[in-house]
Design an enzyme around this catalytic site. Sequence first.
Site, short mmCIF file in Angstrom:
data_model
loop_
_atom_site.label_atom_id
_atom_site.label_comp_id
_atom_site.label_asym_id
_atom_site.label_seq_id
_atom_site.Cartn_x
_atom_site.Cartn_y
_atom_site.Cartn_z
N ASP A 8 0.88 -1.17 0.00
CA ASP A 8 0.00 0.00 0.00
C ASP A 8 0.92 1.22 0.00
OD1 ASP A 8 -2.26 1.67 0.22
OD2 ASP A 8 -2.05 1.72 2.41
N GLU A 67 -1.42 -1.46 -4.93
CA GLU A 67 -2.64 -0.69 -5.19
C GLU A 67 -2.39 0.31 -6.31
OE1 GLU A 67 -5.59 0.59 -1.99
OE2 GLU A 67 -4.44 2.41 -2.37
N ASP A 139 -2.36 0.89 7.47
CA ASP A 139 -1.58 0.76 6.23
C ASP A 139 -1.15 -0.68 5.99
OD1 ASP A 139 -1.44 3.59 5.30
OD2 ASP A 139 -0.47 3.88 7.23
#
Length: 173
Positions: A8, A67, A139
Amino acid sequence: MAIILGIDPGSRVTGYGVIRQQGRQLIYLGSGCIRTQVPDLPSRLKRIYAGVSEIITQFSPDVFSVEQVFMAKNADSALKLGQARGVAILAAVNNDLPVFEYAARQVKQSVVGTGGADKSQVQHMVRSILKLSAAPQADAADALAIAITHCHFNQNLLRVGDPRLVLTRGRLR
């Protein structure tokens, strides 16, 4: 059996999550955050690259999942996010890992069941899916969710020309 690294990306905090897929079972291997305390962007990018490279060396993943960049209201933030994402992908490519990208809504849909899920819902479902004693930090949970999404989307990934694939009840297995 495959080891999947989920990332991420963020210019200040980059989450990572590592899981192993054994058949339909997902096993938690590790997660955390790469924090960049330095004020200038080039030094932060260098730290992200070094951190992701270190994680790759430590866990020897087979796959890198990340992502996709979303459109932020602030163009400067979106550019910094894209740069952080770029150095993370570079670390994967330099280690000969295949890179898979997933949209944030796709990750939330895969893990929670709705593309509009909030961070606490993602944390809760990651904890449940991986049978963790506590919810990971936001996160890290997002990174684990990205790795889980890769497993969901690629459970029946077809490799063209793979002689091991057999047609069973209308499906290649």
